[in-house]
Design an enzyme around this catalytic site. Sequence first.
Site, PDB file in Angstrom:
ATOM      1  N   SER A  57      -7.813  -5.462  -1.877  1.00 60.11           N
ATOM      2  CA  SER A  57      -6.740  -5.593  -0.891  1.00 60.11           C
ATOM      3  C   SER A  57      -5.395  -5.808  -1.559  1.00 60.11           C
ATOM      4  O   SER A  57      -5.317  -6.413  -2.631  1.00 60.11           O
ATOM      5  CB  SER A  57      -7.055  -6.786   0.022  1.00 60.11           C
ATOM      6  OG  SER A  57      -5.938  -7.115   0.804  1.00 60.11           O
TER       7      SER A  57
ATOM      8  N   LYS B  29     -10.785 -11.855  -3.440  1.00 63.13           N
ATOM      9  CA  LYS B  29     -10.578 -10.452  -3.868  1.00 63.13           C
ATOM     10  C   LYS B  29     -10.155 -10.424  -5.333  1.00 63.13           C
ATOM     11  O   LYS B  29     -10.590  -9.585  -6.118  1.00 63.13           O
ATOM     12  CB  LYS B  29      -9.522  -9.771  -2.992  1.00 63.13           C
ATOM     13  CG  LYS B  29      -9.974  -9.504  -1.566  1.00 63.13           C
ATOM     14  CD  LYS B  29     -11.189  -8.570  -1.518  1.00 63.13           C
ATOM     15  CE  LYS B  29     -11.670  -8.335  -0.108  1.00 63.13           C
ATOM     16  NZ  LYS B  29     -12.920  -7.527  -0.055  1.00 63.13           N
TER      17      LYS B  29
ATOM     18  N   TYR C 125      -9.254 -16.208   1.031  1.00 62.77           N
ATOM     19  CA  TYR C 125      -9.683 -14.802   1.196  1.00 62.77           C
ATOM     20  C   TYR C 125      -9.072 -13.954   0.076  1.00 62.77           C
ATOM     21  O   TYR C 125      -9.778 -13.249  -0.647  1.00 62.77           O
ATOM     22  CB  TYR C 125      -9.252 -14.246   2.558  1.00 62.77           C
ATOM     23  CG  TYR C 125      -9.255 -12.746   2.577  1.00 62.77           C
ATOM     24  CD1 TYR C 125      -8.069 -12.028   2.456  1.00 62.77           C
ATOM     25  CD2 TYR C 125     -10.449 -12.033   2.651  1.00 62.77           C
ATOM     26  CE1 TYR C 125      -8.078 -10.646   2.417  1.00 62.77           C
ATOM     27  CE2 TYR C 125     -10.461 -10.655   2.615  1.00 62.77           C
ATOM     28  CZ  TYR C 125      -9.263  -9.960   2.494  1.00 62.77           C
ATOM     29  OH  TYR C 125      -9.272  -8.595   2.433  1.00 62.77           O
TER      30      TYR C 125
HETATM   31  C1  WQD Z   1       0.516  -7.696  10.112  1.00 67.51           C
HETATM   32  C2  WQD Z   1       1.887  -8.167  10.535  1.00 67.51           C
HETATM   33  C3  WQD Z   1       1.965 -10.527  10.979  1.00 67.51           C
HETATM   34  C4  WQD Z   1      -0.604 -10.515  14.506  1.00 67.51           C
HETATM   35  C5  WQD Z   1      -4.188  -8.930   6.665  1.00 67.51           C
HETATM   36  C6  WQD Z   1      -4.880  -9.336   5.405  1.00 67.51           C
HETATM   37  C7  WQD Z   1      -5.075  -8.139   4.527  1.00 67.51           C
HETATM   38  C8  WQD Z   1      -5.808  -7.086   5.306  1.00 67.51           C
HETATM   39  C9  WQD Z   1      -5.007  -6.697   6.546  1.00 67.51           C
HETATM   40  C10 WQD Z   1      -8.146  -7.277   4.948  1.00 67.51           C
HETATM   41  C11 WQD Z   1       2.275  -9.504   9.892  1.00 67.51           C
HETATM   42  C12 WQD Z   1       2.259  -9.724  12.243  1.00 67.51           C
HETATM   43  C13 WQD Z   1       0.115 -10.124  13.387  1.00 67.51           C
HETATM   44  C14 WQD Z   1       0.097 -10.975  15.651  1.00 67.51           C
HETATM   45  C15 WQD Z   1       2.185 -10.612  14.523  1.00 67.51           C
HETATM   46  N1  WQD Z   1      -7.081  -7.539   5.679  1.00 67.51           N
HETATM   47  N2  WQD Z   1       1.478 -10.173  13.405  1.00 67.51           N
HETATM   48  N3  WQD Z   1       1.465 -11.002  15.611  1.00 67.51           N
HETATM   49  O1  WQD Z   1      -1.630 -10.272   7.514  1.00 67.51           O
HETATM   50  O2  WQD Z   1      -0.529  -8.049   6.828  1.00 67.51           O
HETATM   51  O3  WQD Z   1      -2.931  -8.453   6.344  1.00 67.51           O
HETATM   52  O4  WQD Z   1      -4.887  -7.904   7.323  1.00 67.51           O
HETATM   53  O5  WQD Z   1      -8.231  -6.685   3.921  1.00 67.51           O
HETATM   54  O6  WQD Z   1      -5.828  -8.537   3.414  1.00 67.51           O
HETATM   55  O7  WQD Z   1      -4.038 -10.249   4.725  1.00 67.51           O
HETATM   56  O8  WQD Z   1      -2.213  -8.080   8.682  1.00 67.51           O
HETATM   57  O9  WQD Z   1      -2.364  -7.396  11.033  1.00 67.51           O
HETATM   58  O10 WQD Z   1      -2.637  -9.869  10.459  1.00 67.51           O
HETATM   59  O11 WQD Z   1      -0.386  -8.801  10.290  1.00 67.51           O
HETATM   60  O12 WQD Z   1       3.416 -10.654  14.506  1.00 67.51           O
HETATM   61  O13 WQD Z   1      -0.501 -11.356  16.701  1.00 67.51           O
HETATM   62  O14 WQD Z   1       1.868  -8.399  11.944  1.00 67.51           O
HETATM   63  O15 WQD Z   1       2.824 -11.667  10.918  1.00 67.51           O
HETATM   64  O16 WQD Z   1       3.668  -9.487   9.659  1.00 67.51           O
HETATM   65  P1  WQD Z   1      -1.713  -8.798   7.329  1.00 67.51           P
HETATM   66  P2  WQD Z   1      -1.972  -8.564  10.184  1.00 67.51           P
END
Ligand code: WQD
Length: 337
Positions: free
Chosen positions: A125, A154, A150
């Site tokens: 990741s 990785k 997490y």
């Molecule tokens: C994306 C953006 C949030 C939810 C994670 C893991 C990564 C991978 C993908 C596994 C961020 C914003 C989110 C919400 C929001 N997973 N958000 N409101 O955190 O970039 O990555 O998932 O491999 O390893 O770290 O993904 O989809 O959670 O967030 O504003 O209800 O959307 O703050 O900026 P993230 P995400």
Amino acid sequence: MKKILVTGGLGYIGSHTVVELQNSDFEVLIIDDLSNTTMTVLDGITAITNKKPNFFKIDLKNKDAVANFFKENKVDGVIHFAASKAVGESVKQPLKYYENNINTLIYLLQEMEQNKVKNLIFSSSCTVYGQAKVLPITEKAPIKIAASPYGNTKQIAEEIIADATKVSDLKAIALRYFNPIGGHDSILIGELPIGEPQNLIPYITQTAAGIRKELSIFGGDYDTYDGTAVRDYIHVVDLAKAHVVALQRLFTKKQKAALEFFNIGTGKGSSVLEVIYAFEKANNKTLNYKIVSRRAGDITAAYADTTLANKELGWKSELTLEDALRSAWLWQEELKK
Ligand code: WQD
């Protein structure tokens, strides 16, 4: 026909990869413990490709069960997806994450060595980079202290694989995913979040479907063009195809190191607000959202430099953000039926 074991093969990225493997004439065996998916995904895969993968309900923490599988099944390669992957949950339950993401990898590698299975594709990741100083992010970007258990699992997993390749014939490729989104255009498989979604896209589609009241945007004061955080959202089918080309690189012995890393993204960053606007436009929906405070552990911006994957794997993403957001919505509608 080469036989490939896909661990976590009934999961979100795993299931889409199984479809692309079968489309490329690999025979697929799936191990999944069903802790974060359901058997309906196996039906979906079979309906798409007309080939039912051999399924084994195994918890990879059960060392004997892993040994038994390899004793009874000869495979040519392994794609290892099976792991817990909720960043927030890992902060609350670190030992569950170290046990489930590290012990299982060790048992898998031990049995691969024991049974002379030399080819491994590992699901890594972009989290390993933390907040990179330079964007877009190349594979040479420094690995940062992980912001969550997490992310740490990785990083540790990549180091374990690196050490294993030094003392055996193991050849491995770690694919560092950016943000996988969307679903298969058959609308027979897609993202199946169990409980309240952690990730942005399932939260958006559940809000649009009226399952959630409104979307909270975590942070409007980031140092980005519109103040909301930027990520590289890649269609899960493009990501799945990257696994097939990576596997073929190993089988054709084109790899240039015992362990190689590739950033798998689109190379384009999109802010949360841009994703919302694109979703509304692509699906002719109006989304209910509000900006709230930042989520702990989030970074400002991440998007991939995909030069290495383009050049060495001959792979690049082809589907657009809109394609992914349309497929995500169609899948959400399908789930309602
Ligand atoms: C994306 C953006 C949030 C939810 C994670 C893991 C990564 C991978 C993908 C596994 C961020 C914003 C989110 C919400 C929001 N997973 N958000 N409101 O955190 O970039 O990555 O998932 O491999 O390893 O770290 O993904 O989809 O959670 O967030 O504003 O209800 O959307 O703050 O900026 P993230 P995400």
